[in-house]
Motif scaffolding. Structure first.
Motif, PDB file in Angstrom:
ATOM      1  N   UNK A  21      -0.957   8.181 -32.710  1.00  0.00           N
ATOM      2  CA  UNK A  21      -0.793   8.155 -31.417  1.00  0.00           C
ATOM      3  C   UNK A  21      -0.240   7.042 -30.892  1.00  0.00           C
ATOM      4  N   UNK A  22      -0.777   5.819 -31.015  1.00  0.00           N
ATOM      5  CA  UNK A  22      -0.382   4.505 -30.654  1.00  0.00           C
ATOM      6  C   UNK A  22       1.018   4.299 -31.272  1.00  0.00           C
ATOM      7  N   UNK A  23       1.080   4.563 -32.340  1.00  0.00           N
ATOM      8  CA  UNK A  23       2.468   4.136 -32.982  1.00  0.00           C
ATOM      9  C   UNK A  23       3.749   4.883 -32.480  1.00  0.00           C
ATOM     10  N   UNK A  24       3.242   6.451 -31.840  1.00  0.00           N
ATOM     11  CA  UNK A  24       4.433   7.158 -31.752  1.00  0.00           C
ATOM     12  C   UNK A  24       4.893   6.439 -30.139  1.00  0.00           C
ATOM     13  N   UNK A  25       3.833   6.132 -29.699  1.00  0.00           N
ATOM     14  CA  UNK A  25       4.149   5.332 -28.124  1.00  0.00           C
ATOM     15  C   UNK A  25       5.037   4.228 -27.973  1.00  0.00           C
ATOM     16  N   UNK A  26       4.360   3.338 -29.068  1.00  0.00           N
ATOM     17  CA  UNK A  26       4.913   2.128 -29.486  1.00  0.00           C
ATOM     18  C   UNK A  26       6.502   2.073 -29.891  1.00  0.00           C
ATOM     19  N   UNK A  27       6.932   2.995 -30.809  1.00  0.00           N
ATOM     20  CA  UNK A  27       7.967   3.033 -31.379  1.00  0.00           C
ATOM     21  C   UNK A  27       8.986   4.168 -30.973  1.00  0.00           C
ATOM     22  N   UNK A  28       8.517   5.311 -30.132  1.00  0.00           N
ATOM     23  CA  UNK A  28       9.173   6.429 -29.667  1.00  0.00           C
ATOM     24  C   UNK A  28       9.930   5.927 -28.402  1.00  0.00           C
ATOM     25  N   UNK A  29       9.306   5.391 -27.560  1.00  0.00           N
ATOM     26  CA  UNK A  29       9.955   5.303 -26.229  1.00  0.00           C
ATOM     27  C   UNK A  29       9.527   6.094 -25.273  1.00  0.00           C
ATOM     28  N   UNK A  30      10.238   6.366 -24.045  1.00  0.00           N
ATOM     29  CA  UNK A  30       9.999   7.131 -22.999  1.00  0.00           C
ATOM     30  C   UNK A  30       9.920   8.702 -23.567  1.00  0.00           C
ATOM     31  N   UNK A  31      10.820   9.218 -24.593  1.00  0.00           N
ATOM     32  CA  UNK A  31      10.800  10.416 -24.851  1.00  0.00           C
ATOM     33  C   UNK A  31       9.547  11.026 -25.721  1.00  0.00           C
ATOM     34  N   UNK A  32       8.848  10.043 -26.035  1.00  0.00           N
ATOM     35  CA  UNK A  32       7.707  10.208 -26.979  1.00  0.00           C
ATOM     36  C   UNK A  32       6.364   9.991 -26.230  1.00  0.00           C
TER      37      UNK A  32
END
Length: 395
Positions: A227-238
């Motif tokens: 969950x956190x990694x998706x937010x940190x690496x995915x940008x606004x789209x994620x």
């Protein structure tokens, strides 16, 4: 019959470690000692009651009754004249699944697996099922360690007992951090430390994580990490959906995951297990005492436990530098954060992991807590340090 001592239990676990490829899929599988077995059983019984009556709760008397039966049943000891609680088969299945999903084996599993070995059998051949039962149940300590609670404690006795409880709490917290670092699937270890120190991740956050983990059939730590990694690496789209319950816990979860990342990076970047182990303990210690009064018993207990474990790590390494010297030729470098979603499969700092496993195995082989009510239900030990009882968290 001779009393089973900790050394005999440790010898058995060492035999398991030497043959881990025969018994399990992961070198990082951790051993569940008596106290953790009892906690896992309590959670399994509460889950069973929820399935049949709608309430995630269980009485102490029922837990102790089933604990006695479980020890006999798993060790193939006579159970004909023993009371058994309703739906025991379902409780046992929930218990087994919990350990499997947490990448843990309980002490009886280790005993059974070691008994199938044909080599080096003499190391633990003298352990009988009844001896292991007495060790896990604490029966062999009952006579020597009985305390008369009917007499009021003196102020000095109460002070000493309170200090002992704080010391045990500090030990449990630090061991839980080490356990999660070694075995990221260990939900029990995560429950002990998710909100210690305070990260704003109380019961509501744990419940949201637990539900997400169950829905995705993943460990709680992996759910939080992804969950956190998706937010940190995915940008606004994620960005998480506004309806995602975990959205309200981003700050606390980010703090927790980044802290575990910091410990994991030490594993991969420092090849010397003595130095790495010392730094890991130091980082955990500083995190726990930050903002605390140096005269606070918890502050002192954390410092003492961290120092003791650091010395123990060095002692373990020194004892292995003979014919059991740890190899440093197969250490993989730390993986970048983008690839560190599943810490359980990251193969780095193997020597340090092996040393920490010895430390954790020694703790698993410790004598069980005498006061079962305090172990299973008492929130007092943790509530002043932002903790909640395990049963309450999993409810």
């Amino acid at each position: 019959m001779a009393v089973l001592n900790q050394k005999s239990v440790l010898d058995m676990i060492k035999e398991f470690r030497r043959n881990w490829r025969t018994f399990c899929n992961s070198e990082r599988t951790t051993v569940c000692g008596a106290d953790s077995m009892l906690l896992a059983l309590q959670l399994s019984m509460a889950e069973n009651n929820k399935q049949y009556s709608g309430e995630f709760t269980v009485s102490l008397s029922d837990v102790l009754l089933t604990w006695k039966y479980l020890l006999h049943e798993k060790l193939n000891l006579p159970v004909e004249n023993m009371k058994v609680i309703d739906h025991y088969e379902n409780i046992r299945k929930i218990y087994d699944d919990f350990l499997k999903n947490s990448n843990m084996l309980d002490m009886i599993d280790v005993y059974k697996k070691c008994n199938v070995l044909t080599s080096n059998y003499e190391n633990y051949a003298n352990i009988s099922p009844s001896q292991l039962r007495d060790f896990l149940s604490g029966r062999q300590y009952a006579v020597d360690n009985e305390t008369d609670f009917s007499e009021p404690m003196s102020p000095i006795s109460k002070h000493n007992r309170d200090n002992e409880k704080v010391q045990l709490l500090a030990k449990k917290i630090i061991y839980s951090y080490l356990n999660l670092l070694v075995n990221s699937k260990n939900d029990l270890a995560l429950a002990h430390i998710l909100n210690i120190p305070d990260r704003g991740l109380g019961r509501e956050a744990f419940t949201d994580l637990k539900h997400a983990a169950r829905e995705k059939q993943m460990s709680i730590f992996l759910v939080a990490t992804s969950f956190i990694r998706t937010i940190e690496l995915g940008g606004k789209g994620y960005a998480p959906s506004p309806s995602d319950p975990l959205r309200t816990h981003i700050k606390g979860l980010s703090n927790f995951i980044n802290f575990i990342d910091k410990l994991d990076e030490i594993l991969g970047e420092i090849p010397n297990p003595s130095i790495a182990g010392g730094q890991i303990l130091s980082v955990i210690k500083m995190q726990l005492i930050k903002g605390q009064n140096s005269r606070d018993p918890f502050y002192k207990a954390i410092e003492e436990v961290a120092q003791d474990l650091d010395l123990r790590i060095k002692s373990i390494i020194n004892s292995q530098q003979g014919d059991l010297a740890l190899s440093t030729t197969d250490i993989s470098p730390a993986r970048p954060k983008s690839h560190a979603i599943n810490h359980g499969t990251a193969y780095c700092g193997r020597d340090t992991v092996k040393t920490l496993l010895v430390l954790l195995d020694e703790e698993a082989a410790s004598a069980p807590t005498k006061n079962k009510a305090e172990l299973l239900y008492d929130d007092e030990n943790t509530i002043h340090h932002n903790g909640t009882s395990i049963l309450t968290l999993f409810r």
